[in-house]
Scaffold this motif. Sequence first.
Motif, PDB file in Angstrom:
ATOM      1  N   ARG A  41       0.815  -1.222   0.000  1.00 55.77           N
ATOM      2  CA  ARG A  41       0.000   0.000   0.000  1.00 55.77           C
ATOM      3  C   ARG A  41       0.850   1.275   0.000  1.00 55.77           C
TER       4      ARG A  41
ATOM      5  N   THR B 205       1.291   3.006  -3.296  1.00 55.43           N
ATOM      6  CA  THR B 205       0.203   3.862  -3.807  1.00 55.43           C
ATOM      7  C   THR B 205       0.442   5.320  -3.429  1.00 55.43           C
ATOM      8  N   ASP B 206       1.047   5.555  -2.258  1.00 54.53           N
ATOM      9  CA  ASP B 206       1.364   6.934  -1.851  1.00 54.53           C
ATOM     10  C   ASP B 206       2.537   7.495  -2.655  1.00 54.53           C
TER      11      ASP B 206
ATOM     12  N   ALA C 123       1.111   8.457  -5.979  1.00 51.14           N
ATOM     13  CA  ALA C 123       0.317   9.702  -5.919  1.00 51.14           C
ATOM     14  C   ALA C 123       1.239  10.923  -5.861  1.00 51.14           C
TER      15      ALA C 123
ATOM     16  N   ILE D 103      -6.707   2.016  -5.884  1.00 53.73           N
ATOM     17  CA  ILE D 103      -6.441   2.986  -4.813  1.00 53.73           C
ATOM     18  C   ILE D 103      -5.414   4.024  -5.284  1.00 53.73           C
TER      19      ILE D 103
ATOM     20  N   LYS E 254      -6.080   8.032  -5.683  1.00 56.23           N
ATOM     21  CA  LYS E 254      -5.232   9.024  -5.000  1.00 56.23           C
ATOM     22  C   LYS E 254      -4.646  10.030  -5.998  1.00 56.23           C
TER      23      LYS E 254
ATOM     24  N   ARG F  42      -7.343  12.415  -6.993  1.00 61.24           N
ATOM     25  CA  ARG F  42      -7.549  13.372  -5.895  1.00 61.24           C
ATOM     26  C   ARG F  42      -6.509  14.495  -5.952  1.00 61.24           C
ATOM     27  N   GLU F  43      -5.250  14.139  -6.208  1.00 61.31           N
ATOM     28  CA  GLU F  43      -4.190  15.163  -6.326  1.00 61.31           C
ATOM     29  C   GLU F  43      -4.475  16.103  -7.498  1.00 61.31           C
TER      30      GLU F  43
ATOM     31  N   ASP G  83     -11.469   3.916   2.176  1.00 61.80           N
ATOM     32  CA  ASP G  83     -11.241   3.558   0.766  1.00 61.80           C
ATOM     33  C   ASP G  83     -12.488   3.760  -0.084  1.00 61.80           C
TER      34      ASP G  83
ATOM     35  N   LEU H 145     -12.885   7.326  -0.903  1.00 59.24           N
ATOM     36  CA  LEU H 145     -11.797   7.741  -1.801  1.00 59.24           C
ATOM     37  C   LEU H 145     -12.132   7.376  -3.249  1.00 59.24           C
TER      38      LEU H 145
ATOM     39  N   ASN I 213     -13.477  10.154  -6.450  1.00 63.77           N
ATOM     40  CA  ASN I 213     -12.410  10.451  -7.413  1.00 63.77           C
ATOM     41  C   ASN I 213     -12.559   9.661  -8.707  1.00 63.77           C
TER      42      ASN I 213
END
Length: 472
Positions: A147, A150-151, A154, A209, A213, A216-217, A291, A294, A298
Amino acid sequence: MTTIKDTKQEIQFRFPKGFWWGSATSATQIEGAAREGGKGLNIWDYWYEKEPNRFFNGIGPDKTSDFYHRYKEDIRLMKETGHNSFRFSISWSRMIPDGSGEINQEAVNFYNNVINELLANEIEPFVNLFHFDMPLAMQKIGGWENRDVTDAYARYAKICFELFGDRVKKWFTHNEPIVPVEGGYLYDFHYPNVVDFQRAVQVAYHTVIAHAKAVREFKKLDIQDGKIGIILNLTPSYPRSSHPADLKASHIADLFFNRSFLDPAVKGEYPQDLIDLLKEHGYLPAVAEGDRALIKQNTVDLLGINYYQPRRVKAKENMPNPDAPLMPERFFDPYVMPGRKMNPHRGWEIYEKGIYDILINVKENYGNIECFISENGMGVEGEERFRDEKGMIRDDYRIEFIREHLKWVHQAIQEGVNVKGYHLWTFMDNWSWTNAYKNRYGFVSVNLDKDGERTVKKSGYWFKTVAENNGF
């Protein structure tokens, strides 16, 4: 220059004003310079080092079509073949060599130069952020299974939006996200060569995911006139018959291969049937709090549709081996339709109406979202044999392939589908993941025996007349 006769009066299939005519490609398949310009290794560089025998003729991603050094010449040829738009991908491992740390300024300069050159030639850049090329450093910590990746993704997406969003208005998070799931975690045709349904489900979920993300950014930045989308290879699942067992088989194939990404990306939620199926067999992914919101908040503005061939299925003929690894084919068998039309080189069925069926489905079941054909194309082996005395490859089969698909796209537009463009795969012959240059797809030939010399094929000149006339 060769021109192919066409006049305004002869146009039978006219497309809407501002239609996007162009082609698509990916970083790893055309850039080359795999170890130049500060680029970090990605999974393809690493896998080729480790197992060169898995690659056709032992040809890896080091040099490919050398777009990194020849982009000006190539963009000039895009102009010459009627492009008003072009989709390429940014290499995450070129931009951020370890996936999560420092930005590589040489990469920023390269992508700025490409974007500016496209705009100078009146070609709109469409930019995709991930096309199968996970940075090796990210794969070492699990790739999409982890996970944390995923950050990191993003953050990478946000950096690209900030650096290039003043000029790039069409953005895409992923190209064919189902393919790394199938290739890397089910069918062993991509690295990391895992065969494990549970891990495949987790990879698919974390990809969604990561996508949400990034969206969303993008929405936070509020890029003027900017749109964000995803590119999905949608493959209609046709049942052998209207028997309930065949219909169920095609429904399950559709859930796995199409709706697992289409529904969360466009509708903001997974199909309940898919959730129920995974739950019944004990394969639900690990999820985190928040989640659902999210994904719901998006969704995409724009849908890219890649279409090559249909999927034909029937009910299982035999009970599966209970000890074998679970595969999607536990629920259906492939069906070979008698009398189907084939591309003998690629071994794929050619079914032009499939493109129309996808578009009508998008109109009727996905809010008629703005969309475009982001890939469609025909791979042919040994194209050199069609080179004429003047050196041009006379690929009339490719012209016919494009034309017959475009007729069905036109029909969909007549019926109100919100389809805005057509991009061929691909602009110039490029390196294909494990197939190297075995099958050629481009408008432009790349002659590897003559230092990558470029020559426009007959289809390239034909496409120019189509783009200029906005129809044929």
